[in-house]
Motif scaffolding. Structure first.
Motif, PDB file in Angstrom:
ATOM      1  N   ARG A 241       0.917  -1.125   0.117  1.00 59.32           N
ATOM      2  CA  ARG A 241      -0.079  -0.011  -0.045  1.00 59.32           C
ATOM      3  C   ARG A 241       0.907   1.130  -0.070  1.00 59.32           C
ATOM      4  O   ARG A 241       0.651   2.482  -0.741  1.00 59.32           O
ATOM      5  CB  ARG A 241      -0.928   0.046   1.210  1.00 59.32           C
ATOM      6  CG  ARG A 241      -2.045  -0.912   1.195  1.00 59.32           C
ATOM      7  CD  ARG A 241      -3.015  -0.583   0.186  1.00 59.32           C
ATOM      8  NE  ARG A 241      -3.723   0.383   0.846  1.00 59.32           N
ATOM      9  CZ  ARG A 241      -4.817   0.728   1.593  1.00 59.32           C
ATOM     10  NH1 ARG A 241      -4.952  -0.225   2.355  1.00 59.32           N
ATOM     11  NH2 ARG A 241      -5.058   1.923   2.041  1.00 59.32           N
ATOM     12  N   ALA A 242       2.036   1.377   0.778  1.00 61.20           N
ATOM     13  CA  ALA A 242       2.938   2.397   0.957  1.00 61.20           C
ATOM     14  C   ALA A 242       3.612   2.773  -0.613  1.00 61.20           C
ATOM     15  O   ALA A 242       3.648   4.030  -0.904  1.00 61.20           O
ATOM     16  CB  ALA A 242       3.824   2.159   1.778  1.00 61.20           C
ATOM     17  N   ARG A 243       3.858   1.807  -1.218  1.00 64.14           N
ATOM     18  CA  ARG A 243       4.459   1.993  -2.520  1.00 64.14           C
ATOM     19  C   ARG A 243       3.413   2.499  -3.649  1.00 64.14           C
ATOM     20  O   ARG A 243       3.708   3.356  -4.365  1.00 64.14           O
ATOM     21  CB  ARG A 243       4.994   0.519  -3.045  1.00 64.14           C
ATOM     22  CG  ARG A 243       6.260   0.096  -2.251  1.00 64.14           C
ATOM     23  CD  ARG A 243       6.685  -1.219  -2.971  1.00 64.14           C
ATOM     24  NE  ARG A 243       7.778  -1.742  -2.173  1.00 64.14           N
ATOM     25  CZ  ARG A 243       7.711  -2.687  -1.604  1.00 64.14           C
ATOM     26  NH1 ARG A 243       6.788  -3.831  -1.862  1.00 64.14           N
ATOM     27  NH2 ARG A 243       8.601  -3.409  -0.729  1.00 64.14           N
ATOM     28  N   LEU A 244       2.065   1.926  -3.610  1.00 63.13           N
ATOM     29  CA  LEU A 244       1.045   2.630  -4.415  1.00 63.13           C
ATOM     30  C   LEU A 244       0.895   4.110  -3.987  1.00 63.13           C
ATOM     31  O   LEU A 244       0.830   4.821  -4.953  1.00 63.13           O
ATOM     32  CB  LEU A 244      -0.308   1.862  -4.030  1.00 63.13           C
ATOM     33  CG  LEU A 244      -0.294   0.311  -4.501  1.00 63.13           C
ATOM     34  CD1 LEU A 244      -1.645  -0.131  -4.216  1.00 63.13           C
ATOM     35  CD2 LEU A 244       0.178   0.205  -5.998  1.00 63.13           C
ATOM     36  N   ASP A 245       0.888   4.472  -2.733  1.00 62.36           N
ATOM     37  CA  ASP A 245       0.551   5.915  -2.549  1.00 62.36           C
ATOM     38  C   ASP A 245       1.962   6.796  -2.846  1.00 62.36           C
ATOM     39  O   ASP A 245       1.690   7.935  -3.156  1.00 62.36           O
ATOM     40  CB  ASP A 245       0.320   5.969  -0.923  1.00 62.36           C
ATOM     41  CG  ASP A 245      -0.180   7.466  -0.691  1.00 62.36           C
ATOM     42  OD1 ASP A 245      -1.212   7.582  -1.210  1.00 62.36           O
ATOM     43  OD2 ASP A 245       0.497   8.047   0.193  1.00 62.36           O
ATOM     44  N   ALA A 246       3.040   6.062  -2.744  1.00 63.12           N
ATOM     45  CA  ALA A 246       4.265   6.802  -2.836  1.00 63.12           C
ATOM     46  C   ALA A 246       4.508   7.037  -4.419  1.00 63.12           C
ATOM     47  O   ALA A 246       4.780   8.155  -5.004  1.00 63.12           O
ATOM     48  CB  ALA A 246       5.644   6.072  -2.535  1.00 63.12           C
ATOM     49  N   VAL A 247       4.186   6.098  -5.433  1.00 62.72           N
ATOM     50  CA  VAL A 247       3.881   6.505  -6.720  1.00 62.72           C
ATOM     51  C   VAL A 247       3.061   7.143  -7.207  1.00 62.72           C
ATOM     52  O   VAL A 247       3.361   8.197  -8.043  1.00 62.72           O
ATOM     53  CB  VAL A 247       3.841   5.011  -7.442  1.00 62.72           C
ATOM     54  CG1 VAL A 247       3.293   5.098  -8.986  1.00 62.72           C
ATOM     55  CG2 VAL A 247       5.016   4.108  -7.227  1.00 62.72           C
ATOM     56  N   ARG A 248       1.765   7.426  -6.599  1.00 61.49           N
ATOM     57  CA  ARG A 248       0.999   8.574  -6.723  1.00 61.49           C
ATOM     58  C   ARG A 248       1.512   9.715  -6.493  1.00 61.49           C
ATOM     59  O   ARG A 248       1.338  10.780  -7.381  1.00 61.49           O
ATOM     60  CB  ARG A 248      -0.378   8.418  -5.896  1.00 61.49           C
ATOM     61  CG  ARG A 248      -1.450   9.264  -6.010  1.00 61.49           C
ATOM     62  CD  ARG A 248      -2.430   9.291  -4.762  1.00 61.49           C
ATOM     63  NE  ARG A 248      -1.858   9.396  -3.607  1.00 61.49           N
ATOM     64  CZ  ARG A 248      -1.305  10.479  -3.123  1.00 61.49           C
ATOM     65  NH1 ARG A 248      -1.473  11.792  -3.940  1.00 61.49           N
ATOM     66  NH2 ARG A 248      -0.590  10.890  -2.060  1.00 61.49           N
ATOM     67  N   ALA A 249       2.005   9.985  -5.308  1.00 59.36           N
ATOM     68  CA  ALA A 249       2.688  11.423  -4.726  1.00 59.36           C
ATOM     69  C   ALA A 249       3.781  11.729  -6.008  1.00 59.36           C
ATOM     70  O   ALA A 249       4.020  12.886  -6.349  1.00 59.36           O
ATOM     71  CB  ALA A 249       3.053  11.371  -3.425  1.00 59.36           C
TER      72      ALA A 249
ATOM     73  N   SER B 261       2.561  10.136   7.601  1.00 55.07           N
ATOM     74  CA  SER B 261       1.332   9.452   6.769  1.00 55.07           C
ATOM     75  C   SER B 261       1.365   8.026   6.771  1.00 55.07           C
ATOM     76  O   SER B 261       0.449   7.325   6.972  1.00 55.07           O
ATOM     77  CB  SER B 261       1.468  10.188   5.507  1.00 55.07           C
ATOM     78  OG  SER B 261       0.401   9.641   4.764  1.00 55.07           O
ATOM     79  N   MET B 262       2.552   7.367   6.516  1.00 61.12           N
ATOM     80  CA  MET B 262       2.810   5.979   6.520  1.00 61.12           C
ATOM     81  C   MET B 262       2.274   5.531   7.849  1.00 61.12           C
ATOM     82  O   MET B 262       1.942   4.207   8.002  1.00 61.12           O
ATOM     83  CB  MET B 262       4.062   5.415   5.993  1.00 61.12           C
ATOM     84  CG  MET B 262       4.313   5.795   4.587  1.00 61.12           C
ATOM     85  SD  MET B 262       6.038   5.290   4.139  1.00 61.12           S
ATOM     86  CE  MET B 262       6.144   5.904   2.559  1.00 61.12           C
ATOM     87  N   THR B 263       2.835   6.075   8.917  1.00 65.30           N
ATOM     88  CA  THR B 263       2.421   5.571  10.360  1.00 65.30           C
ATOM     89  C   THR B 263       0.987   5.497  10.458  1.00 65.30           C
ATOM     90  O   THR B 263       0.484   4.487  10.859  1.00 65.30           O
ATOM     91  CB  THR B 263       3.201   6.375  11.415  1.00 65.30           C
ATOM     92  OG1 THR B 263       4.425   6.174  11.163  1.00 65.30           O
ATOM     93  CG2 THR B 263       2.771   5.865  12.709  1.00 65.30           C
ATOM     94  N   GLU B 264       0.088   6.350  10.026  1.00 68.48           N
ATOM     95  CA  GLU B 264      -1.142   6.539  10.161  1.00 68.48           C
ATOM     96  C   GLU B 264      -1.704   5.506   9.377  1.00 68.48           C
ATOM     97  O   GLU B 264      -2.734   4.920   9.771  1.00 68.48           O
ATOM     98  CB  GLU B 264      -1.622   7.862   9.744  1.00 68.48           C
ATOM     99  CG  GLU B 264      -1.338   8.900  10.811  1.00 68.48           C
ATOM    100  CD  GLU B 264      -1.769   8.562  12.286  1.00 68.48           C
ATOM    101  OE1 GLU B 264      -2.791   8.389  12.158  1.00 68.48           O
ATOM    102  OE2 GLU B 264      -0.936   8.791  12.981  1.00 68.48           O
TER     103      GLU B 264
END
Length: 365
Positions: free
Chosen positions: A45-53, A202-205
């Motif tokens: 999930r973190a990689r998906l969000d990082a790629v989006r950002a 944000s990743m911690t949340e």
């Protein structure tokens, strides 16, 4: 006092607060992830969000859940799109996949570019440490015209080698590259450190939210018979991004039908979602993957209704009857269907049916 090797001298005391905050936030998150049952699903999930950002600050709008579909070998909903829209969807998914590839499985060419970025990092790291030196090196790399993607990948490699983090957290501070960010290193380096800190927070949340969903699902699934495999199934769903009935059956040593029945009961109770919209090779996940289900749905289209000649809202020059009358006879003939062969085939079928019925009646007599 130690000085950073930048074109503009930056003292460590100027960024001490930001450096401390980044170190503590990253360290806490990394420590929390060690031996965590949700680690792999969280990194997914973190990689998906990082790629989006990353794509957003690079001026490209992508849907990270389209990337998730590509990674799982699922078909994107392009069948109902026009040519330009279909191309835009596929191009965005390819862009997301290339950004993802830099972070996870770089090609030989990409590995060479990452090695170049690491070589650029070393002189900055020796006197200033892995965080502060990396921030200064990133600014210098961009100032010299370097590409963002290889340096982002190099940051993760460097920070794992230097012990900043043990997990492959996709921390790259993309917010520091937004429009309006300062250009000189004295002001940009603190901005980058604050961006990395916010990203780690944000990743911690995100991890906390996944933990809550997992605990709730396990509690609800556990209210069954003493030897139920439901809690173990929830643990497997939590540890893997997406799971099929076949995979679950193999891991739990049960039949595929029993595993599918278990997943469907989870889905009916609302703590598991099915994302594939099909009857074969269905993939399930814990709550939180609803966006992937939406991303795989065909685009919604407004219903179209035929226009009436008597519609008073239309100007006279746009009435359908007038438009049709302007077509030449040759053009109109192109659109006129010919049912001659179909009618002949239907007559032949009727004739054969009558003969067959007549023979059956004679045999009965």
């Amino acid at each position: 006092m130690m000085l950073l090797p930048t074109r503009t001298t930056l003292q460590v005391s100027d960024v001490a607060v930001d450096l401390t905050a980044a170190s503590i936030t990253i360290g806490r998150l990394d420590q929390r992830l060690q031996n965590h049952p949700l680690k792999e699903a969280f990194l997914y999930r973190a990689r998906l969000d990082a790629v989006r950002a990353q794509a957003q600050v690079d001026g490209q709008a992508i849907d990270p859940w389209h990337l998730a579909a590509v990674l799982e070998g699922l078909r994107l909903p392009t069948q109902d799109l026009e040519g330009a829209d279909r191309f835009a969807l596929v191009e965005a998914a390819q862009t997301a996949f290339r950004l993802y590839q830099w972070q996870t499985h770089p090609s030989a060419t990409q590995r060479h570019e990452i090695a170049r970025a690491l070589s650029h990092l070393r002189p900055f790291i020796r006197p200033c440490g892995p965080l502060l030196g990396a921030a200064s090196a990133f600014h210098d790399w961009l100032h010299q015209g370097g590409q963002r993607a290889p340096f982002r990948a190099a940051l993760g490699v460097l920070w794992r080698k230097r012990g900043v983090m043990r997990s492959a957290l996709p921390l790259t501070g993309p917010a520091a590259l937004r429009a309006g960010a300062p250009h000189d290193p004295v002001r940009w380096v603190p901005v980058f450190l604050r961006a990395v800190t916010a990203e780690a927070h944000s990743m911690t949340e995100m991890l906390r939210g996944m933990e809550r969903q997992w605990v709730m699902a396990r509690r609800e699934a556990g209210a069954q018979r003493r030897h139920s495999r439901a809690p173990a199934a929830i643990d497997i769903l939590a540890a893997r991004p997406l799971t099929s009935a076949t995979t679950l059956a193999d891991l739990l040593k049960m039949s595929v039908n029993a595993a599918l029945d278990l997943l469907e009961r989870f889905e009916s109770r609302g703590f598991v979602v099915e994302v594939t919209h099909r009857s074969a090779r269905r993939l399930f996940a814990l709550r939180g993957f609803e966006p992937l289900r939406e991303a795989l749905m065909p685009p919604r289209r407004l219903a179209s209704y035929p226009l009436e000649d008597t519609d008073p809202a239309l100007p006279d020059e746009l009435r359908p009857s007038d438009l049709v009358s302007t077509l030449s006879e040759q053009q109109a003939a192109m659109w006129k269907p010919d049912f001659t062969e179909l009618e002949a085939a239907m007559r032949e079928a009727d004739h054969i049916l009558r003969k067959t019925t007549s023979r059956r009646n004679k045999l009965r007599l």
